[in-house]
Design a protein around this motif. Structure first.
Motif, mmCIF file in Angstrom:
data_model
loop_
_atom_site.group_PDB
_atom_site.id
_atom_site.type_symbol
_atom_site.label_atom_id
_atom_site.label_comp_id
_atom_site.label_asym_id
_atom_site.label_seq_id
_atom_site.Cartn_x
_atom_site.Cartn_y
_atom_site.Cartn_z
ATOM 1 N N LYS A 119 17.524 32.895 46.858
ATOM 2 C CA LYS A 119 17.008 33.585 45.675
ATOM 3 C C LYS A 119 17.986 33.666 44.508
ATOM 4 C CE LYS A 119 13.447 36.432 47.717
ATOM 5 N NZ LYS A 119 12.741 37.709 47.556
ATOM 6 N N PHE A 120 19.283 33.742 44.793
ATOM 7 C CA PHE A 120 20.248 34.002 43.725
ATOM 8 C C PHE A 120 21.327 32.924 43.701
ATOM 9 C CE2 PHE A 120 18.952 38.186 45.528
ATOM 10 C CZ PHE A 120 18.168 38.619 44.474
ATOM 11 N N PRO A 121 21.523 32.239 42.573
ATOM 12 C CA PRO A 121 22.644 31.303 42.465
ATOM 13 C C PRO A 121 23.955 32.013 42.747
ATOM 14 C CG PRO A 121 21.132 31.059 40.620
ATOM 15 C CD PRO A 121 20.697 32.290 41.356
ATOM 16 N N THR B 189 25.841 34.019 40.010
ATOM 17 C CA THR B 189 25.206 35.180 39.374
ATOM 18 C C THR B 189 26.116 36.406 39.519
ATOM 19 O OG1 THR B 189 22.990 34.345 39.870
ATOM 20 C CG2 THR B 189 23.189 36.702 39.403
ATOM 21 N N LYS B 190 26.279 37.161 38.432
ATOM 22 C CA LYS B 190 27.144 38.341 38.453
ATOM 23 C C LYS B 190 26.305 39.611 38.471
ATOM 24 C CE LYS B 190 31.055 36.137 36.115
ATOM 25 N NZ LYS B 190 31.984 36.194 34.950
ATOM 26 N N HIS B 191 26.824 40.625 39.141
ATOM 27 C CA HIS B 191 26.114 41.897 39.235
ATOM 28 C C HIS B 191 27.116 43.039 39.167
ATOM 29 C CE1 HIS B 191 23.017 44.790 40.440
ATOM 30 N NE2 HIS B 191 23.912 45.312 41.265
ATOM 31 N N LYS B 192 26.861 43.995 38.258
ATOM 32 C CA LYS B 192 27.689 45.189 38.162
ATOM 33 C C LYS B 192 27.090 46.272 39.049
ATOM 34 C CE LYS B 192 29.916 48.366 34.924
ATOM 35 N NZ LYS B 192 30.106 48.727 33.503
ATOM 36 N N VAL B 193 27.879 46.806 39.947
ATOM 37 C CA VAL B 193 27.402 47.762 40.941
ATOM 38 C C VAL B 193 27.233 49.138 40.324
ATOM 39 C CG1 VAL B 193 27.929 48.893 43.135
ATOM 40 C CG2 VAL B 193 28.445 46.459 42.820
ATOM 41 N N VAL B 194 26.075 49.735 40.563
ATOM 42 C CA VAL B 194 25.794 51.103 40.128
ATOM 43 C C VAL B 194 25.658 51.972 41.383
ATOM 44 C CG1 VAL B 194 24.679 50.354 38.002
ATOM 45 C CG2 VAL B 194 23.299 50.667 40.073
ATOM 46 N N PRO B 195 25.792 53.298 41.242
ATOM 47 C CA PRO B 195 25.764 54.172 42.419
ATOM 48 C C PRO B 195 24.545 53.991 43.311
ATOM 49 C CG PRO B 195 26.569 55.377 40.522
ATOM 50 C CD PRO B 195 26.143 54.033 40.001
ATOM 51 N N SER B 196 23.377 53.770 42.713
ATOM 52 C CA SER B 196 22.151 53.645 43.511
ATOM 53 C C SER B 196 22.178 52.412 44.419
ATOM 54 C CB SER B 196 20.923 53.593 42.595
ATOM 55 O OG SER B 196 20.991 52.468 41.729
ATOM 56 N N GLU C 219 32.157 48.066 39.381
ATOM 57 C CA GLU C 219 32.827 46.767 39.419
ATOM 58 C C GLU C 219 31.778 45.657 39.449
ATOM 59 O OE1 GLU C 219 35.847 46.254 38.940
ATOM 60 O OE2 GLU C 219 37.053 47.907 39.694
ATOM 61 N N THR C 220 32.163 44.500 38.941
ATOM 62 C CA THR C 220 31.256 43.351 38.894
ATOM 63 C C THR C 220 31.652 42.336 39.953
ATOM 64 O OG1 THR C 220 30.812 43.655 36.530
ATOM 65 C CG2 THR C 220 30.375 41.475 37.454
ATOM 66 N N TYR C 221 30.659 41.842 40.671
ATOM 67 C CA TYR C 221 30.876 40.853 41.732
ATOM 68 C C TYR C 221 29.908 39.694 41.539
ATOM 69 C CZ TYR C 221 33.157 44.845 43.978
ATOM 70 O OH TYR C 221 33.962 45.925 44.248
ATOM 71 N N LEU D 153 23.007 43.423 47.515
ATOM 72 C CA LEU D 153 22.085 42.282 47.425
ATOM 73 C C LEU D 153 20.640 42.732 47.559
ATOM 74 C CD1 LEU D 153 24.176 39.753 49.512
ATOM 75 C CD2 LEU D 153 23.409 39.367 47.160
ATOM 76 N N SER D 154 20.393 43.732 48.397
ATOM 77 C CA SER D 154 19.038 44.269 48.522
ATOM 78 C C SER D 154 18.588 44.916 47.214
ATOM 79 C CB SER D 154 18.980 45.300 49.656
ATOM 80 O OG SER D 154 19.235 44.701 50.909
#
Length: 437
Positions: A123-125, A128-135, A153-155, A176-177
């Motif tokens: 589903k995700f290349p 792809t970057k994702h910034k983590v939020v508390p939820s 932080e961004t991963y 990832l979920s």
């Protein structure tokens, strides 16, 4: 149901990329009916193996106890096996060489992350970057294994999958979920994918394998899932990676500059990385381990030797010795490599439900010869990927047995974007593991 004929066992699936979801296709086969008493939200592992279990893959696999066809020239099974359930299968042909309570529904622990990866990887290349939020990190069970993800932080997706496979990070699973519209949606998709794979003993409640009421799988199902996952280039890469660098927390350095120093993570699969009492297993290339209160120790591994590729799953050894699940797995691998080609199978690993539909599509080529292969960043199988690490094993082979990859080789493009292979899995790029001298 009776096991299909030998020719049916030799016809196997390869995974393919479909625009928004994973679509698996394989040669025609009689679809096994869903067994009565299928897992439900209220189902829990039984204390003893039921007298009658699922017959997916063959009638003998539904019987309690050890199933093996011992005959002249076939080595005797190891005598010191204590696992509640185990299975030894040929990854190419799908032949089940021997099994013990193969369909017993037990808590899977983090081996369930194989299904999580097989469902979400396309589903995700990886960049792809994702910034983590508390939820993103909400709902992680106490005492969970973690890779060390921090809020704000961004991963990259590549980072997150390394955290899933190497450290069995429940934090990485939850991030990832969250990217996949949440835990509830991810669980739904995992259950749907298990149904498609005919992993009918499996019921997912938590995507990370954390103990939950009603969460079950079986040695048979985990082997099916691993076999499906190992057809994906990215899955093979992550499953066979021993060590990697993982992004650390951003901190202020000298003169007000921010620094983000990575730290090393190491695969917790002891047959791959080794331990004080467990050497690296010759030819190992993954797959996934787990350990929880309800499940005990669980493990599914894949290894190649002498041109043969085997899958072994071991669930919950009763012996309390350190690393017992890996020791019993290694003994079953040893037996399997000696028995392969000599022992008559007791069942088979079935293809997915979509197999018959795919093979019936107009334009399907029953010979399996055709034009096109895929090996993209989405993790689809193909023939051009490079081994993660390479070193010859003692009985080094060539041709079909030169690297472990279970990648699918020659592909047939079918309607709907699915691919079909109507023969045994070719092995164009087997990933080998370095073994100790």
């Amino acid at each position: 149901m009776p096991a299909p004929k030998k020719t049916a066992r030799r016809s196997l699936l390869v995974t393919s990329a479909v625009l928004s979801s994973l679509a698996l296709a394989a040669p025609a086969a009689v679809a096994a009916p869903k067994p009565s008493g299928s897992p439900s939200a209220s189902a829990s592992p039984s204390a003893t193996p039921p007298a009658s279990m699922s017959t997916v893959g063959g009638a003998r696999l539904g019987r309690p106890g050890t199933q093996v066809n011992l005959a002249s020239g076939v080595p005797v099974l190891p005598k010191d096996l204590s696992a509640r359930s185990w299975i030894v299968a040929d990854a190419e042909s799908g032949d089940v060489l021997a099994a013990h309570n193969a369909h017993w529904r037990l808590a899977p622990a983090s081996t369930l992350k194989m299904l999580f990866a097989d469902t979400l990887l396309p589903k995700f290349p990886r960049d792809t970057k994702h910034k983590v939020v508390p939820s993103d990190l909400a709902g992680i069970g106490p005492g969970s294994s973690m890779v060390g993800i921090k809020e704000d932080e961004t991963y990259t997706v590549h980072d997150l999958w390394l955290g899933v496979f190497l450290q069995s990070g429940n934090d990485a699973v939850h991030v990832l979920s969250a990217m996949n519209k949440g835990v509830e949606n991810t669980v739904k998709e995992m259950n749907e994918h298990a149904e498609e794979l005919q992993a009918l003993d499996t019921h997912v409640v938590s995507p990370d394998g954390y103990d939950a009421e009603g969460q079950v799988s079986s040695a048979y199902d985990l082997t099916l899932i691993a076999r499906s996952g190992m057809q994906k280039k990215d899955f093979r890469e992550y499953a066979s990676t021993v060590t990697a660098k993982f992004p650390g927390e951003t901190k202020k350095g000298k003169k007000g500059k921010t620094l983000r120093k990575p730290f090393e993570i190491r695969n917790t699969n002891r047959l791959l990385a080794g331990d004080v009492d467990v050497p690296v297993y010759q030819g190992i290339a993954g797959v996934k381990n787990g350990n929880t209160t309800n499940a005990g120790a669980t493990f599914t591994g894949v290894a190649e030797r002498g041109g043969k590729v085997l899958l072994v799953t071991v669930m919950n050894p009763e012996k309390s010795e350190h690393n017992e699940v890996y020791k019993e797995t290694a003994r079953l691998f040893d037996w399997g490599f000696k028995a392969a080609g000599k022992v008559q199978p007791v069942g088979e690993l079935v293809p997915p439900r979509g197999a018959a539909q795919a093979s019936a599509q107009p334009g399907a080529n029953p010979s399996g010869e055709a034009g096109g292969s895929g090996d993209g960043a989405d993790g689809t199988a193909g023939t051009g990927s490079k081994p993660v690490a390479g070193a010859p094993v003692a009985d080094g082979s060539s041709g079909i047995g030169t690297a472990l990859g279970i990648t699918g080789g020659v592909l047939v493009l079918l309607a709907g974007g699915a691919f079909l292979v109507n023969r045994r899995w070719p092995l164009p790029d087997l990933v080998r593991r370095r073994t100790r001298p």
